[in-house]
Design an enzyme around this catalytic site. Sequence first.
Site, PDB file in Angstrom:
ATOM      1  N   LYS A 103       6.669  -4.016  -4.168  1.00 34.97           N
ATOM      2  CA  LYS A 103       8.030  -3.300  -3.879  1.00 34.97           C
ATOM      3  C   LYS A 103       8.824  -3.758  -3.089  1.00 34.97           C
ATOM      4  O   LYS A 103      10.157  -4.035  -2.598  1.00 34.97           O
ATOM      5  CB  LYS A 103       8.345  -2.371  -4.547  1.00 34.97           C
ATOM      6  CG  LYS A 103      10.141  -2.208  -5.243  1.00 34.97           C
ATOM      7  CD  LYS A 103      10.549  -2.554  -5.731  1.00 34.97           C
ATOM      8  CE  LYS A 103      12.316  -2.876  -5.412  1.00 34.97           C
ATOM      9  NZ  LYS A 103      13.274  -3.308  -6.909  1.00 34.97           N
ATOM     10  N   HIS A 130      18.627 -36.713  -5.497  1.00 32.37           N
ATOM     11  CA  HIS A 130      18.120 -37.565  -3.845  1.00 32.37           C
ATOM     12  C   HIS A 130      17.242 -36.645  -3.604  1.00 32.37           C
ATOM     13  O   HIS A 130      16.102 -36.856  -2.536  1.00 32.37           O
ATOM     14  CB  HIS A 130      18.954 -36.447  -2.801  1.00 32.37           C
ATOM     15  CG  HIS A 130      20.344 -36.296  -2.690  1.00 32.37           C
ATOM     16  ND1 HIS A 130      20.724 -37.613  -1.860  1.00 32.37           N
ATOM     17  CD2 HIS A 130      21.523 -35.921  -3.006  1.00 32.37           C
ATOM     18  CE1 HIS A 130      22.046 -37.907  -1.886  1.00 32.37           C
ATOM     19  NE2 HIS A 130      22.144 -35.959  -2.165  1.00 32.37           N
ATOM     20  N   LYS A 147      13.599 -14.920  -9.908  1.00 33.15           N
ATOM     21  CA  LYS A 147      13.006 -13.724 -10.896  1.00 33.15           C
ATOM     22  C   LYS A 147      12.599 -14.625 -11.674  1.00 33.15           C
ATOM     23  O   LYS A 147      11.170 -13.786 -12.790  1.00 33.15           O
ATOM     24  CB  LYS A 147      14.850 -13.758 -11.544  1.00 33.15           C
ATOM     25  CG  LYS A 147      15.659 -12.595 -11.005  1.00 33.15           C
ATOM     26  CD  LYS A 147      15.051 -11.285 -11.123  1.00 33.15           C
ATOM     27  CE  LYS A 147      14.668 -10.400  -9.862  1.00 33.15           C
ATOM     28  NZ  LYS A 147      14.783 -10.912  -8.524  1.00 33.15           N
ATOM     29  N   GLU A 171       9.135 -14.827 -10.686  1.00 31.34           N
ATOM     30  CA  GLU A 171       8.077 -13.729  -9.720  1.00 31.34           C
ATOM     31  C   GLU A 171       8.224 -12.303 -11.291  1.00 31.34           C
ATOM     32  O   GLU A 171       6.563 -11.473 -11.506  1.00 31.34           O
ATOM     33  CB  GLU A 171       8.814 -12.981  -9.018  1.00 31.34           C
ATOM     34  CG  GLU A 171      10.337 -11.855  -9.704  1.00 31.34           C
ATOM     35  CD  GLU A 171      10.153 -11.245  -8.373  1.00 31.34           C
ATOM     36  OE1 GLU A 171       9.979 -10.400  -7.398  1.00 31.34           O
ATOM     37  OE2 GLU A 171      11.725 -10.937  -8.454  1.00 31.34           O
ATOM     38  N   ASN A 194      -2.029   1.546   5.963  1.00 32.22           N
ATOM     39  CA  ASN A 194      -0.639   1.024   4.794  1.00 32.22           C
ATOM     40  C   ASN A 194      -0.786  -0.408   6.312  1.00 32.22           C
ATOM     41  O   ASN A 194      -0.101   0.587   7.301  1.00 32.22           O
ATOM     42  CB  ASN A 194       0.302   1.666   4.739  1.00 32.22           C
ATOM     43  CG  ASN A 194       0.842   0.432   4.006  1.00 32.22           C
ATOM     44  OD1 ASN A 194       1.080  -0.751   3.891  1.00 32.22           O
ATOM     45  ND2 ASN A 194       2.687   0.375   3.980  1.00 32.22           N
ATOM     46  N   GLY A 195      -0.442  -1.303   6.494  1.00 33.48           N
ATOM     47  CA  GLY A 195      -0.222  -2.111   7.495  1.00 33.48           C
ATOM     48  C   GLY A 195      -1.311  -2.845   7.661  1.00 33.48           C
ATOM     49  O   GLY A 195      -2.465  -3.562   7.016  1.00 33.48           O
ATOM     50  N   CYS A 245       0.698  -1.134  -0.094  1.00 32.75           N
ATOM     51  CA  CYS A 245      -0.099  -0.420  -0.134  1.00 32.75           C
ATOM     52  C   CYS A 245       1.171   0.803   0.266  1.00 32.75           C
ATOM     53  O   CYS A 245       1.757   1.309   0.832  1.00 32.75           O
ATOM     54  CB  CYS A 245      -1.292   0.127   1.334  1.00 32.75           C
ATOM     55  SG  CYS A 245      -1.374  -1.121   1.358  1.00 32.75           S
ATOM     56  N   ARG A 285       5.300   0.102  -6.180  1.00 27.19           N
ATOM     57  CA  ARG A 285       5.165   0.134  -4.516  1.00 27.19           C
ATOM     58  C   ARG A 285       3.891  -1.452  -5.193  1.00 27.19           C
ATOM     59  O   ARG A 285       3.933  -2.242  -4.653  1.00 27.19           O
ATOM     60  CB  ARG A 285       4.877   0.754  -3.933  1.00 27.19           C
ATOM     61  CG  ARG A 285       5.459   1.513  -3.421  1.00 27.19           C
ATOM     62  CD  ARG A 285       4.329   2.527  -2.292  1.00 27.19           C
ATOM     63  NE  ARG A 285       4.222   1.999  -1.947  1.00 27.19           N
ATOM     64  CZ  ARG A 285       5.625   1.981   0.280  1.00 27.19           C
ATOM     65  NH1 ARG A 285       6.764   2.405   0.196  1.00 27.19           N
ATOM     66  NH2 ARG A 285       4.971   1.017   0.888  1.00 27.19           N
ATOM     67  N   GLU A 331      17.911 -18.021  -6.943  1.00 31.91           N
ATOM     68  CA  GLU A 331      17.957 -16.277  -7.612  1.00 31.91           C
ATOM     69  C   GLU A 331      17.574 -16.186  -9.207  1.00 31.91           C
ATOM     70  O   GLU A 331      15.811 -15.612  -8.653  1.00 31.91           O
ATOM     71  CB  GLU A 331      19.093 -14.782  -6.954  1.00 31.91           C
ATOM     72  CG  GLU A 331      18.786 -13.777  -7.934  1.00 31.91           C
ATOM     73  CD  GLU A 331      18.049 -13.357  -7.651  1.00 31.91           C
ATOM     74  OE1 GLU A 331      16.741 -13.451  -5.966  1.00 31.91           O
ATOM     75  OE2 GLU A 331      17.866 -12.210  -8.100  1.00 31.91           O
ATOM     76  N   TRP A 339      -2.810  -2.723  -1.881  1.00 30.73           N
ATOM     77  CA  TRP A 339      -2.282  -3.541  -1.594  1.00 30.73           C
ATOM     78  C   TRP A 339      -3.129  -4.921  -1.065  1.00 30.73           C
ATOM     79  O   TRP A 339      -2.630  -5.158   0.109  1.00 30.73           O
ATOM     80  CB  TRP A 339      -0.602  -3.578  -1.856  1.00 30.73           C
ATOM     81  CG  TRP A 339      -0.061  -5.202  -2.093  1.00 30.73           C
ATOM     82  CD1 TRP A 339      -0.120  -5.351  -3.191  1.00 30.73           C
ATOM     83  CD2 TRP A 339       0.214  -5.943  -1.612  1.00 30.73           C
ATOM     84  NE1 TRP A 339       0.663  -6.751  -3.597  1.00 30.73           N
ATOM     85  CE2 TRP A 339       1.020  -7.148  -2.549  1.00 30.73           C
ATOM     86  CE3 TRP A 339       0.404  -6.708  -0.713  1.00 30.73           C
ATOM     87  CZ2 TRP A 339       1.764  -8.586  -1.500  1.00 30.73           C
ATOM     88  CZ3 TRP A 339       1.174  -7.380   0.406  1.00 30.73           C
ATOM     89  CH2 TRP A 339       1.264  -8.067  -0.237  1.00 30.73           C
TER      90      TRP A 339
HETATM   91  C1  AGP Z   1      12.957  -9.498  -5.557  1.00 30.52           C
HETATM   92  O1  AGP Z   1      12.837  -9.531  -6.731  1.00 30.52           O
HETATM   93  C2  AGP Z   1      11.472  -9.494  -4.938  1.00 30.52           C
HETATM   94  N1  AGP Z   1      10.756  -8.617  -5.477  1.00 30.52           N
HETATM   95  C3  AGP Z   1      11.764  -9.674  -3.053  1.00 30.52           C
HETATM   96  O2  AGP Z   1      11.952 -11.517  -3.183  1.00 30.52           O
HETATM   97  C4  AGP Z   1      12.457  -8.738  -2.214  1.00 30.52           C
HETATM   98  O3  AGP Z   1      13.823  -9.809  -3.107  1.00 30.52           O
HETATM   99  C5  AGP Z   1      11.929  -9.105  -1.476  1.00 30.52           C
HETATM  100  O4  AGP Z   1      10.464  -8.765  -1.020  1.00 30.52           O
HETATM  101  C6  AGP Z   1      13.185  -8.654  -0.506  1.00 30.52           C
HETATM  102  O5  AGP Z   1      13.144  -6.963  -0.314  1.00 30.52           O
HETATM  103  P1  AGP Z   1      13.634  -5.755   0.734  1.00 30.52           P
HETATM  104  O6  AGP Z   1      15.132  -6.110  -0.280  1.00 30.52           O
HETATM  105  O7  AGP Z   1      13.438  -4.421  -0.200  1.00 30.52           O
HETATM  106  O8  AGP Z   1      13.608  -6.237   2.001  1.00 30.52           O
END
Ligand code: AGP
Length: 606
Positions: free
Chosen positions: A601, A502, A483, A486, A99-100, A2, A27, A479, A74
Site C-alpha cells: 500500500k 502509430h 487498476k 494490479e 523496514n527499508g 514491511c 501494507r 489509471e 515485503w
Molecule cells: C495504486 O492503485 C497503486 N497501489 C500504486 O500505484 C500507488 O498509487 C502508488 O504506489 C503511489 O502511492 P502513494 O499515492 O501513496 O504515493
Amino acid sequence: MCGIVGYIGDQPAADIILDALKRLEYRGYDSSGIATLEGKKIHLTRAVGKLAQLDTALKNTPQAGNIGIGHTRWATHGGVTEANAHPHLAADEVAIVHNGIIENYAELKAELLAKGHEFSSQTDSEVLAHLFLDIVRQGYKGAQAMQQVLARIKGAFALAVLLRDSPDTLFVARNASPLAIGIEDGLVCVASDAMAMAHLTRNVIYLKDGDYAALSLDELQIFDRDNQLANREIIRTSASPALIDKGGYRHFMEKEIHEQPDAIAHTIAAMTDAKGVLKTGLSDADLGDIRHLVILAAGTSHYAGQVGRYWLEGLAGIPVSVETASEYRYRAPAHLAGGAVVAISQSGESLDTLMALRHAKEMGLKTIAIVNVPESSIAREADIILPTRAGPEIGVASTKAFTAQLTVLFALAVDFGRAKARLSADEAAGLQQKLLSVPSAVGAAIDCFEAIRPIAQSLKKTPSCLFLGRGRLYPLALEAALKLKELSYIHAEGFAAGEMKHGPIALIEEDLPVICLLDGDDLSAKTISNLKEAEARGATIILIATASSAKLVDFDSFRVVIEDCDPLLAPLILAIPAQILAYQTAVEKGTDVDQPRNLAKSVTVE
Ligand code: AGP
C-alpha cells in the site's frame, strides 16, 4: 511494504504485537515474526505466509516477555523464506526488525564475515543485527550502540531493536521510512503506521529523519542526527481503529469504492471558506507568485496529476509538467523561476515521491503536498499541505484517494484561474457548482456495480487488453489499465486513442478486448473512429461511456453507460466504472483484492 511494531508494557508482548501486525496487513507482506525478551532470554517465532500462520506457531509455542518487536516482511533482499523473515537475531544477544534498504549492506557483511560472523539469511537486515552485535561486543551499550550503528549504515530504514543486556528498553531509529512512537499509561509502543496502535493509544510522536531513541516505561530518550537529546511533539493522531473495518463489504476496496461520494464531498467541504467560496488554502500571494507547476507522483497518484494538468492549463493557463517521481529525483531538471512542485501521494510515504520532493526543495522550488495522511512524511516536509479527506484507504488499489486527489486538483485549477484573472468570480462559482454535483453523479455511477459483472466474466480469461482515452480521459485510460493489471494480474495497457495508428494497432487481433472511455466531449467522434479501426480488425469493444456518447457508437460493443455529465469533470465520474470493472474482474479471478500479490500500500523503498 514491511510493517514494524514494538511494545514494552505491563502486559505480555506477543499477543499485543500480533494484533498490531494484523492492523498493518493492508501494507502487503509475505512473511512475519515476533521476538520477545524475557529476562536475558530472547524468544523468536517466524512464519511464511499470512499472519494466521504466525498465530498458529505462537499458540503452539507461546513466548513470554513484556517487551518485544514484530514485523511483516515485503521481500526486497532474498526470497520469501522463514530464514529471511524478521526479526533477525545475532548470537541470541540482539533481535532486530527493519523496514527499508541498507544500501551498503554488502560491504558491511564482508567486514563482519571477516570478523567471523555467520549469517543464516540473504537479507540486508540480518547484517544490521550482526553489526549491532559487533558494536555491543566492543563495549558500546544501548543508545550509544545505536549511535555507532547509524554512523555505519546508509539507506532508508526504520528499525526496532531488542538488546539482551538492556531488557527494559526498546531501541528505535528512522531515516526516510516512517516510524511512530505511541505513549500511554503502562505502555510504550512503536509502529510503521499510527493506525497499527490506534487501539492502544492516540498519543503519537513521529520521529524525524536521523532520529533514534531509547524507550522504556520510565524514560523516553530521543536523539537527533547530531546525537543531541531532542524534544519531539506529542500529537493526537486522527487514526482510529474503527476506520480499519470493512463495514459489511466483502473487501476494503469495495467499501472504499462506495465511500467515494462522501470522500469527494468531505474534500470539497474542507476547501470551502466561510463565505462558501471554493478555496484550496493557497494564499493569494502564492497563487500570484507561482508561475508554473511540476507535479511529482507515482502510480495512481501520477495519473491523477496527469488529469490535473488538463484542468490547470485549461482553466488557469498555468504551465504544468507531470513527472514520474522515481525519474525526477535523479534528473537535473531545468526550471524557470517562479516554479512550485505539487507532490501527490495517498500515503504521503512513497519514498520516490518524498525524495523527489526533497530534490525539488534543494532547487529552491516551493513545495505543495496533496496527501491523504496529514501526519505523513511528505506532508511534514512540504511548505503547503492540501489534504484529501478520503479517510484511511486500506485496499492496496487506490480508489477514493484517487477521486479525492482529482477533487483537490480541480479546486486548485479554479483557485489559480481566479488568481490569474483567467476566471471571473462568476465563472469560478459556476465551476464550483459543477464540482458540487460530482458526489451525487459518482453515487449514481456506483449503481453499475452489478451490471459490470458479465463484462468482468468475459475479461477474466483474456491474457491482455487495451484501454483508450483522449484528452482528460487519456490519463484515466492509464489509471484504468493500472487498476485492472494490479488487481486481476491481466496485462493491461492504456493508450492515447490517437496514438493507436502509430504502432499499438499492431496489437489488435481477433477478440482482443479494447476498452474505451467516452464522455461526449468534442474529441469523442475522433476517439470513436480510432475505435472503429480496432473493431474492424476483430477487437472486442467495451465502452465505458456517458449515455449520449455511447449512442454515437453504431457497432457492436459491451457497454457500461453512466448518466451524461459535463465532460470537464468526466474523469472523476468515469473513474468509478473503471474501478468497478477492475474490482469485479479480480473477484471473478479470485485474486487477493485488498492485498494483490507483490504489491504494497505504501512503497517506502526505491
Ligand atoms: C495504486 O492503485 C497503486 N497501489 C500504486 O500505484 C500507488 O498509487 C502508488 O504506489 C503511489 O502511492 P502513494 O499515492 O501513496 O504515493
